[in-house]
Motif scaffolding. Structure first.
Motif, PDB file in Angstrom:
ATOM      1  N   ARG A 187       0.832  -1.204   0.000  1.00 53.57           N
ATOM      2  CA  ARG A 187       0.000   0.000   0.000  1.00 53.57           C
ATOM      3  C   ARG A 187       0.867   1.255   0.000  1.00 53.57           C
ATOM      4  O   ARG A 187       0.566   2.242  -0.691  1.00 53.57           O
ATOM      5  CB  ARG A 187      -0.926   0.000   1.226  1.00 53.57           C
ATOM      6  N   ARG A 188       1.971   1.224   0.730  1.00 57.98           N
ATOM      7  CA  ARG A 188       2.849   2.395   0.775  1.00 57.98           C
ATOM      8  C   ARG A 188       3.564   2.608  -0.559  1.00 57.98           C
ATOM      9  O   ARG A 188       3.805   3.749  -0.958  1.00 57.98           O
ATOM     10  CB  ARG A 188       3.849   2.257   1.927  1.00 57.98           C
ATOM     11  N   PHE A 189       3.888   1.526  -1.237  1.00 59.93           N
ATOM     12  CA  PHE A 189       4.464   1.674  -2.577  1.00 59.93           C
ATOM     13  C   PHE A 189       3.451   2.308  -3.529  1.00 59.93           C
ATOM     14  O   PHE A 189       3.808   3.118  -4.397  1.00 59.93           O
ATOM     15  CB  PHE A 189       4.920   0.316  -3.119  1.00 59.93           C
ATOM     16  N   GLU A 190       2.182   1.938  -3.361  1.00 60.82           N
ATOM     17  CA  GLU A 190       1.136   2.538  -4.193  1.00 60.82           C
ATOM     18  C   GLU A 190       1.007   4.028  -3.893  1.00 60.82           C
ATOM     19  O   GLU A 190       0.819   4.845  -4.809  1.00 60.82           O
ATOM     20  CB  GLU A 190      -0.187   1.817  -3.946  1.00 60.82           C
ATOM     21  N   LYS A 250      -3.216  13.148   2.800  1.00 59.24           N
ATOM     22  CA  LYS A 250      -3.968  11.895   2.870  1.00 59.24           C
ATOM     23  C   LYS A 250      -3.116  10.701   2.444  1.00 59.24           C
ATOM     24  O   LYS A 250      -3.460   9.554   2.729  1.00 59.24           O
ATOM     25  CB  LYS A 250      -5.205  11.985   1.980  1.00 59.24           C
ATOM     26  N   LEU A 251      -2.010  10.967   1.731  1.00 60.24           N
ATOM     27  CA  LEU A 251      -1.120   9.893   1.272  1.00 60.24           C
ATOM     28  C   LEU A 251       0.032   9.642   2.235  1.00 60.24           C
ATOM     29  O   LEU A 251       0.924   8.842   1.943  1.00 60.24           O
ATOM     30  CB  LEU A 251      -0.564  10.242  -0.116  1.00 60.24           C
ATOM     31  N   LEU A 252       0.021  10.337   3.375  1.00 65.41           N
ATOM     32  CA  LEU A 252       1.091  10.167   4.357  1.00 65.41           C
ATOM     33  C   LEU A 252       0.709   9.109   5.394  1.00 65.41           C
ATOM     34  O   LEU A 252      -0.461   8.854   5.648  1.00 65.41           O
ATOM     35  CB  LEU A 252       1.399  11.494   5.041  1.00 65.41           C
ATOM     36  N   ASP A 253       1.759   8.508   5.996  1.00 69.41           N
ATOM     37  CA  ASP A 253       1.570   7.423   6.965  1.00 69.41           C
ATOM     38  C   ASP A 253       2.390   7.695   8.211  1.00 69.41           C
ATOM     39  O   ASP A 253       3.326   8.517   8.211  1.00 69.41           O
ATOM     40  CB  ASP A 253       2.036   6.085   6.379  1.00 69.41           C
ATOM     41  N   ILE A 254       2.063   6.952   9.266  1.00 73.22           N
ATOM     42  CA  ILE A 254       2.928   6.941  10.445  1.00 73.22           C
ATOM     43  C   ILE A 254       4.313   6.455  10.015  1.00 73.22           C
ATOM     44  O   ILE A 254       4.451   5.459   9.313  1.00 73.22           O
ATOM     45  CB  ILE A 254       2.340   6.020  11.539  1.00 73.22           C
ATOM     46  N   GLY A 255       5.315   7.190  10.412  1.00 72.22           N
ATOM     47  CA  GLY A 255       6.689   6.875  10.022  1.00 72.22           C
ATOM     48  C   GLY A 255       7.247   7.831   9.000  1.00 72.22           C
ATOM     49  O   GLY A 255       8.470   7.985   8.883  1.00 72.22           O
ATOM     50  N   ASP A 256       6.385   8.490   8.224  1.00 71.68           N
ATOM     51  CA  ASP A 256       6.863   9.465   7.245  1.00 71.68           C
ATOM     52  C   ASP A 256       7.492  10.664   7.962  1.00 71.68           C
ATOM     53  O   ASP A 256       7.044  11.062   9.045  1.00 71.68           O
ATOM     54  CB  ASP A 256       5.721   9.953   6.361  1.00 71.68           C
ATOM     55  N   ILE A 257       8.503  11.243   7.344  1.00 73.61           N
ATOM     56  CA  ILE A 257       9.168  12.415   7.907  1.00 73.61           C
ATOM     57  C   ILE A 257       8.726  13.645   7.126  1.00 73.61           C
ATOM     58  O   ILE A 257       8.778  13.664   5.891  1.00 73.61           O
ATOM     59  CB  ILE A 257      10.699  12.243   7.847  1.00 73.61           C
TER      60      ILE A 257
END
Length: 497
Positions: A11-14, A96-103
């Protein structure tokens, strides 16, 4: 579990692909940070309504339609950010395309929410690095009995050591130990410099290993076609400098010993060694206790610590006991007059396993470990060791068969070792030859004959006091860590099968 992880990564690659399609760089080159979480929260009155630029890793996200909250973690802690679509426009779709762990980097003004939480109201933000692999954030739930349950926590000790980078992200208290370690080393250096000792560097690759009783790591130099050894100690090179005319030298270095691993041993470790001309081991005892008390006060603001349930007082003077006298009190015999067979019998009665080939000095040392060492809770100097155990120490000025040596112990752990240094080249050569005989009899930790070091002593070395301090063990004590791996960023680990 691996299947779930693969799905999350997919999902993160997408998301990464979608960011690329939008022309949004996922891995930035820089960001001009001007403020940090802790200082903003600690000094809110100064920062209220002030524009700031912060950066860090997203550790929590709460999305609510056209507005979102997130917690960003920087080097100093965490702070909440508030993002509204009205403020950032269409770029809100990127969030909306960001996740926990993103800087991310965030520019905005400081305010407090209705619940009183200090936050940054974003005027703009920038993705700085997309996290492809999810970080193991601990989740909490309350069960039917009202108890808090934590799961998905990155708590496995071995995995934390192997993946220290993840450990530092999700267990921020771990970072504080290493900040304190850095401050301890800095304060040691400051103290030694203030006492007019010169910091120097000596070889890590050595044609002969010496300065301690240990097995070395061996490597090969192709151009010279010779085997070389990773140093096990700095002693013999530092004492060459005393011969050369330096009055006081020290080195904080990495040493290497090819030995087993346990809670106080790692094959690569940090050692402080220092040598001061015209001093002896009595002077060095006072120097050590003052140095440790000073750095404890400077770094932690105190000299008394609760460590593993014990209140430890590092204030001088530390207790002083004689090894042989204390052994006589404990086992009822004069260990110097005892035969090796008598010592072996006592050790076997105390269930100490012997490998065979131990020298008399080694047997005495094992007896000390079995009967006395664990009881040394408060800082204690154990003095006056058998000659066989200390081939580089000066013979005791009043007691036959002993040398002028002390080791410092706290909570039953050795933290330092010191001598009145042997400066008689004839005696030193004889001691090396005795060590060589011990090697031939099977003691693979006995020291080698270093003819060049004897050669140096023949030019004359002044009376000298020497000291070695295990920096890792000292940090363990002052930060109340039970394993050396907890004070090493990247400890040695057994290979994964």
């Amino acid at each position: 579990m691996e299947q779930d992880l693969n799905a999350l990564m997919q999902r993160r690659f997408e998301e990464l692909h979608e960011l690329n399609q939008k022309g949004i760089p996922a891995f930035a080159y820089s960001y001009d940070v001007d403020s940090y979480s802790k200082e903003i929260k600690d000094d809110f009155d100064k920062y209220e309504n002030k524009d700031v630029k912060i950066a860090g890793r997203i550790m929590a996200i709460r999305r609510m339609g056209k507005a979102s909250f997130a917690h960003v973690q920087d080097h100093h802690g965490r702070i909440q950010i508030y993002i509204k679509k009205d403020d950032v426009g269409e770029y809100y779709d990127v969030f909306k395309l960001l996740d926990i762990g993103d800087i991310i980097g965030v520019a905005g003004f400081v305010f407090k929410t209705k619940t009183g939480e200090t936050s940054v109201h974003a005027k703009s933000f920038q993705l700085l690095s997309k996290s492809i692999r999810p970080i193991p954030i601990a989740k909490e739930q309350v069960d039917e009995n009202g108890n808090k349950v934590v799961f998905d926590q990155f708590a496995d000790k071995e995995l934390r050591y192997r993946q220290r980078y993840v450990d530092l992200i999700v267990n921020p208290e771990v970072k504080e130990v290493f900040v304190q370690r850095s401050k301890i080393v800095t304060e040691i250096r400051r103290y030694l410099d203030a006492n007019r000792l010169l910091e120097v560097e000596t070889p890590i690759l050595q044609p002969l290993y010496g300065g301690a009783s240990a097995r070395p790591f061996v490597t090969h130099h192709n151009a010279l076609d010779v085997d070389l050894y990773l140093r096990i100690a700095d002693e013999l090179y530092l004492k060459r400098l005393i011969v050369g005319g330096f009055d006081g030298v020290y080195e904080i270095s990495k040493d290497f010993r090819n030995e087993g691993m346990d809670r106080t041993h790692n094959p690569e470790f940090t050692m402080l060694e220092l040598y001061v001309a015209y001093k002896d081991y009595f002077w060095m005892m006072e120097f050590v206790e003052n140095m440790v008390a000073n750095l404890a006060q400077k770094v932690f603001g105190k000299t008394e610590f609760e460590i593993e349930g014990n209140m430890i007082n590092f204030n001088p003077p530390w207790q002083r006991i004689s090894m042989v006298d204390e052994l006589k009190n404990q086992v009822g015999i004069d260990v110097l007059a005892a035969t090796t067979e008598e010592l072996k019998t006592i050790l076997k009665s105390k269930h100490v396993d012997l490998e065979g080939g131990e020298s008399k000095g080694k047997l005495i040392d094992l007896l000390f470990e079995a009967t006395i060492q664990a009881s040394l809770i408060q800082p204690t100097f154990v003095t006056d060791y058998p000659v066989e155990l200390s081939p580089l120490a000066k013979k005791h000025r009043t007691r036959e068969g002993l040398v002028e040596r002390f080791e410092g112990f706290v909570l039953g752990r050795e933290i330092c070792n010191a001598f009145s240094e042997l400066n008689d080249p004839i005696d030193q050569k004889n001691r090396f030859e005795d060590q060589n005989k011990m090697r031939e009899e099977g003691d693979d930790e006995a020291q080698q004959i270093d003819d060049d070091f004897v050669h140096a002593l023949e030019y004359g070395m002044p009376p000298t006091a020497g000291l070695g301090v295990g920096v890792d063990r000292l940090v363990m004590l002052l930060t109340n860590q039970s394993s050396i791996r907890d004070v090493l960023l990247f400890p040695q680990m057994r290979p994964l099968k």
